[in-house]
Design a protein around this motif. Structure first.
Motif, mmCIF file in Angstrom:
data_model
loop_
_atom_site.group_PDB
_atom_site.id
_atom_site.type_symbol
_atom_site.label_atom_id
_atom_site.label_comp_id
_atom_site.label_asym_id
_atom_site.label_seq_id
_atom_site.Cartn_x
_atom_site.Cartn_y
_atom_site.Cartn_z
ATOM 1 N N ALA A 295 -8.048 -1.381 8.631
ATOM 2 C CA ALA A 295 -8.978 -2.246 7.906
ATOM 3 C C ALA A 295 -9.460 -1.576 6.630
ATOM 4 N N ALA A 296 -9.800 -0.274 6.749
ATOM 5 C CA ALA A 296 -10.283 0.456 5.573
ATOM 6 C C ALA A 296 -9.190 0.558 4.518
ATOM 7 N N SER A 297 -7.958 0.770 4.974
ATOM 8 C CA SER A 297 -6.845 0.848 4.029
ATOM 9 C C SER A 297 -6.702 -0.453 3.256
ATOM 10 N N HIS A 298 -6.791 -1.568 3.970
ATOM 11 C CA HIS A 298 -6.666 -2.875 3.303
ATOM 12 C C HIS A 298 -7.825 -3.107 2.338
ATOM 13 N N VAL B 290 -5.676 -2.351 -6.284
ATOM 14 C CA VAL B 290 -4.615 -3.155 -6.880
ATOM 15 C C VAL B 290 -5.144 -3.889 -8.112
ATOM 16 N N SER B 291 -6.355 -4.412 -7.990
ATOM 17 C CA SER B 291 -6.949 -5.124 -9.129
ATOM 18 C C SER B 291 -7.194 -4.182 -10.301
ATOM 19 N N ALA C 261 -5.693 -2.454 -15.578
ATOM 20 C CA ALA C 261 -5.490 -1.305 -16.457
ATOM 21 C C ALA C 261 -4.118 -1.379 -17.131
ATOM 22 N N ARG C 262 -3.117 -1.791 -16.364
ATOM 23 C CA ARG C 262 -1.774 -1.894 -16.950
ATOM 24 C C ARG C 262 -1.694 -3.065 -17.947
ATOM 25 N N SER D 4 -3.247 6.716 -13.561
ATOM 26 C CA SER D 4 -2.775 7.804 -12.691
ATOM 27 C C SER D 4 -3.731 8.027 -11.529
ATOM 28 N N GLY D 5 -5.042 7.859 -11.789
ATOM 29 C CA GLY D 5 -6.016 8.006 -10.705
ATOM 30 C C GLY D 5 -5.855 6.938 -9.645
ATOM 31 N N VAL D 6 -5.616 5.692 -10.096
ATOM 32 C CA VAL D 6 -5.384 4.598 -9.149
ATOM 33 C C VAL D 6 -4.137 4.878 -8.317
ATOM 34 N N ASP D 7 -3.070 5.303 -8.966
ATOM 35 C CA ASP D 7 -1.822 5.595 -8.243
ATOM 36 C C ASP D 7 -2.035 6.709 -7.222
ATOM 37 N N ARG D 8 -2.758 7.749 -7.628
ATOM 38 C CA ARG D 8 -2.990 8.880 -6.729
ATOM 39 C C ARG D 8 -3.836 8.459 -5.519
#
Length: 383
Positions: A164-167, A174-175, A180-181, A204-208
């Motif tokens: 649940a936390a992951s989702h 994702v937003s 940002a992109r 890069s922070g979002v990806d990490r």
């Protein structure tokens, strides 16, 4: 001995047939000293022998039990429950069964009873009784079962929470990453150098963080009980090598396999993760030479298969080998090598989930890292 004379009785209550000298006294002492109830009942279910533990357990006077019917000793209810075992013992069949009974103090006692036929010249003369008090063991088993049930419930709750936390965490990520992109694509050419730098740091922070959430979820679920299947480790390794073709080609790496890959009962998905992590590390942490990763399978020893994964990379300092399997343990900065520091912790969790151990093998000063792990054989044999 004259008719009607009393049979000899041991110091603690063991009633024995007549005997002589020190040998008889030694037998009596041994029987009375054993921490188990020992008795003998003839074909009429009359007592012929009972040691101290037996008479004390049922609260019978040592001199009175001789000749008593077993119903008088056990009581009607226990006699009725045990009678089928007595019948089979008198038919020459050895019996072993567990029984919970209430002793004379009112305490519930867990016991294991053996009825052993006494056969002479093909004829059953009676049966020996050996009753062991297994109360402590049974109570420990019950406590362990309750603890295991609670642990499984706790693990299930943790896995549900992690999912649940992951989702919930990934949705806003994702937003953020998407906007940002879009911002980078639409307005990147009007931003100054600092603006593009800050936007790049956001992406890069979002990806990490997304990678970290994925790794944490994988780690949280790796120890969960799952259904095993028959797994060919050779096929698993072939699949992993193929999946890492892009990574391998980028660094001009090679993989060498030796030994006989076993087939065993395991969770295939988790073993794929295990080999992916270890081979990826071999390609990632390489020195000036192209990386070479060697995988060696050892034969089954003491119920376990051993697998050794070696590389010619930068190695692990001796003082760090105990730490590398911990969560978030990184030996290098992110500017040097990417990753979350969870990979080897996940490897250990998967190996332990399969009943094995994992560790770094000393290289005696040679370059590279060697990691050895074991897996339990399970139900299937080697290929």
């Amino acid at each position: 001995m004259a008719p009607g004379a009393a049979e000899p009785v041991g110091a603690g209550g063991a009633v024995l047939s007549p005997g002589r000298g020190d040998a008889l006294r030694e037998v009596r002492a041994i029987l009375d000293g054993l921490p188990a109830m020992i008795g003998y009942w003839d074909t009429d279910l009359r007592n012929r022998l009972a040691n101290r533990a037996y008479v004390e357990y049922f609260g019978v006077e040592p001199t009175a039990i001789r000749g008593m019917h077993i119903r008088e000793v056990l009581g009607e209810e226990l006699f009725a429950r045990n009678f089928p075992f007595m019948e089979r013992a008198l038919a020459g069949e050895e019996q072993l069964f567990d029984r919970t009974i209430i002793d004379t103090s009112g305490r519930a006692r867990h016991t294991q009873a053996s009825y052993i036929p006494d056969v002479v010249d093909g004829t059953v003369q009676g049966f020996f009784v050996l009753v062991t008090d297994i109360t402590a063991r049974r109570e420990a088993e019950i406590a362990l079962a309750l603890a295991d049930k609670e642990l499984r419930r706790s693990n299930r709750d943790l896995q549900e929470f992690a999912a649940a936390a992951s989702h919930d965490l990934r949705s806003p990520l994702v937003s953020i990453g998407g906007f940002a992109r879009l911002l980078e694509q639409s307005y990147g050419d009007v931003l100054d150098e600092n603006g593009r730098k800050f936007l790049g740091l956001i992406v890069s922070g979002v990806d990490r963080l997304d990678t970290l959430i994925t790794d944490l979820l994988t780690f949280a679920t790796a120890g969960a009980p799952t259904a095993n299947e028959t797994v060919d480790l050779g096929a698993v390794l072939t699949e992993v090598i193929a999946s890492l073709e892009g990574v391998r080609a980028e660094v001009s790496g090679t993989v060498e396999v030796s030994g006989e890959p076993p087939t065993l009962q395991a969770n295939r998905t988790q073993l794929v993760q295990l080999f992916q992590n270890l081979l990826t590390n071999g390609f990632k942490f390489h020195g000036p030479l192209p990386p070479v990763v060697r995988v060696h399978f050892s034969p089954l020893v003491a119920g376990e298969y051993a697998v050794q994964v070696s590389d010619n990379g930068i190695g692990i300092p001796a003082e760090q080998v105990e730490k590398v399997f911990g969560m978030f343990q990184r030996l290098h900065g992110r500017d040097q090598y990417s990753g979350t520091g969870i990979g080897l912790a996940l490897c250990r969790r998967i190996v332990e989930r399969h009943g094995g151990t994992i560790g770094v093998v000393p290289t005696d000063g040679a370059a590279g890292t060697t990691i050895r792990f074991t897996l339990r054989a399970g139900l299937a044999g080697p290929t």
